[in-house]
Design an enzyme around this catalytic site. Structure first.
Site, mmCIF file in Angstrom:
data_model
loop_
_atom_site.group_PDB
_atom_site.id
_atom_site.type_symbol
_atom_site.label_atom_id
_atom_site.label_comp_id
_atom_site.label_asym_id
_atom_site.label_seq_id
_atom_site.Cartn_x
_atom_site.Cartn_y
_atom_site.Cartn_z
ATOM 1 C CB THR A 180 -52.429 -69.127 49.228
ATOM 2 O OG1 THR A 180 -52.613 -70.406 48.622
ATOM 3 C CG2 THR A 180 -51.380 -68.341 48.474
ATOM 4 C CD GLN A 204 -54.104 -81.203 51.973
ATOM 5 O OE1 GLN A 204 -54.978 -82.001 52.306
ATOM 6 N NE2 GLN A 204 -54.212 -80.479 50.873
ATOM 7 C CB CYS A 209 -49.055 -74.314 37.309
ATOM 8 S SG CYS A 209 -48.880 -74.563 35.547
HETATM 9 N N1 PLP Z 1 -50.914 -75.627 52.136
HETATM 10 C C1 PLP Z 1 -51.187 -76.873 51.740
HETATM 11 C C2 PLP Z 1 -50.432 -78.009 52.338
HETATM 12 C C3 PLP Z 1 -52.152 -77.108 50.773
HETATM 13 O O1 PLP Z 1 -52.407 -78.364 50.370
HETATM 14 C C4 PLP Z 1 -52.847 -76.004 50.215
HETATM 15 C C5 PLP Z 1 -53.860 -76.189 49.163
HETATM 16 O O2 PLP Z 1 -53.715 -77.009 48.275
HETATM 17 C C6 PLP Z 1 -52.535 -74.718 50.672
HETATM 18 C C7 PLP Z 1 -51.559 -74.570 51.634
HETATM 19 C C8 PLP Z 1 -53.207 -73.507 50.119
HETATM 20 O O3 PLP Z 1 -54.479 -73.303 50.693
HETATM 21 P P1 PLP Z 1 -55.580 -72.429 49.924
HETATM 22 O O4 PLP Z 1 -56.055 -73.264 48.779
HETATM 23 O O5 PLP Z 1 -56.646 -72.192 50.952
HETATM 24 O O6 PLP Z 1 -54.940 -71.167 49.484
#
Ligand code: PLP
Length: 372
Positions: free
Chosen positions: A73, A168, A313
């Site tokens: 994120t 992913q 969420c």
């Molecule tokens: N991007 C994708 C495609 C994801 O599936 C996720 C998590 O579900 C994230 C970003 C976010 O990663 P994180 O959980 O390390 O913040």
């Protein structure tokens, strides 16, 4: 707590590998701040350098390209805020950490198989303005693999930069950042056997970030704050094992295909999203006609099987998948899908258990419908 007999939710998070856990325990027992010049600090710094080299190797870049963050994120947020762009274009099926980081971004549609429309990207870029494009490597819900190298080539033709969320894809398919042509690439440790709360943004030379956290000079002034030493060490070990075990990943296709085969025997009209496109071998997004995804998730949970539905969420409320709607599914259909995502701990027993519960649920729903 329910005893989960079958964990089929690896795309949500994968179990932490024992090797990563052991390395993290050792790192937690270390005392030094990696910025300290004394021996304790230097030992911590070495542990981070070692992890950096391993994460870099997973995607074929130099260690200096890696900026450790608090997860996928943060890395996506950081990428979307990069310096010097007049406009942002994102595929319509990006993760919320991309979509919500750039609410003003123009969304590039995907086709019914979930593949980004490259002509639409080309047309959007032709409108001008220095652009940042964000296209994920593999979608988290349907597992569809995107033509990122082609998107990057188009972007570069217009002087745009390309960010790729590879969260992913990492550990499931080979990633060579140079071959992809991505200028920025996001990784997250907990999807590949490392801990949650740590990830990385990988940068091509010359990309200028707008650091979100200001303070010390950690991560070469790109991300301030004393490093998450244990998390980074766990990430490094997981990345190393993911790279080594990449050749084992295709074996999951057999399990995934068997799940889909058994579902289609029971319900030939059950939609399997993205089936016609290149997909991650571990992921299947399956609709059960007439039954809400959240109802299915609860029924599977009662049977000791962990799967997921839509985008949950933080309140735990499930909304019909925006990804499936972008692929053309109605709101109703998009609300009837679940995601099954497999990993190294799964075997034929999980497939049989899943298929039996799926059939049971489907038969029950049909009987209820007939009785109504
Ligand atoms: N991007 C994708 C495609 C994801 O599936 C996720 C998590 O579900 C994230 C970003 C976010 O990663 P994180 O959980 O390390 O913040």
């Amino acid at each position: 707590m329910t005893l989960v007999a079958s964990y089929l939710d690896y795309n949500a998070t994968a179990p932490v590998l024992p090797e990563a856990r052991a390395a993290m325990a050792e790192a937690l027992a270390m005392t030094g701040n990696p910025s300290s010049v004394h021996g304790f600090g230097r030992a911590a710094r070495r542990a981070i350098d070692d992890a950096r080299a391993k994460v870099a190797a997973l995607v074929g870049v130099k260690p200096e390209a890696v900026v450790f963050t608090s997860g996928g994120t943060e890395a996506n947020n950081l990428a979307l805020a990069a310096h010097g762009f007049e406009r942002v274009l994102v595929s319509a099926i990006e993760h919320d950490s991309v979509l919500r980081a750039a609410p003003e971004a123009q969304r590039i549609p995907v086709n019914a198989d979930g593949v980004v429309n490259l002509q639409a990207l080309d047309d959007a870029l032709a409108a001008g303005g220095k652009a940042l494009v964000s296209v994920m490597l593999a979608n988290n819900e349907a597992g569809v693999i995107q033509p990122v190298a082609k998107a990057a080539a188009i972007a570069h033709r217009y002087g745009a930069a390309l960010h790729c969320d590879a969260v992913q894809a990492a550990g499931k398919i080979e990633i060579d950042m140079g071959a992809l042509g991505a200028d920025m690439l996001t990784l997250s440790a907990h999807k590949l056997g490392g801990p949650s709360g740590v990830g990385a943004l990988i940068l091509r030379d010359g990309v200028a970030l707008n650091p979100a956290l200001l303070g010390g000079g950690q991560e070469s002034w790109r991300r301030a704050g004393t490093e998450n030493l244990a998390g980074i060490v766990g990430f490094g070990v997981a990345a190393d094992i993911a790279a080594r075990d990449l050749e084992k990943a295709p074996a999951l296709a057999g399990l995934r295909d068997e799940i889909e085969r058994r579902v289609l025997v029971v319900a030939p009209d059950a939609p399997i999203y993205g089936k016609a496109a290149p997909r991650l071998v571990n992921t299947s997004c399956i609709g059960m006609p007439g039954v809400k995804g959240e109802t299915q998730v609860m029924a599977f949970d009662l049977a000791g099987i962990a799967v997921s539905a839509g985008a949950a969420c933080s309140s735990g409320k499930v909304t019909p998948s925006a990804v499936l709607q972008a692929m053309g599914a109605s709101k109703e259909l998009a609300g009837q899908a679940i995601r099954v995502s497999l990993g190294r701990g799964n075997g034929p027993g999980d497939v049989a258990r899943f298929a039996a519960v799926w059939k049971d649920l489907y038969d029950r729903a049909r009987r209820l419908k007939q009785a109504a």
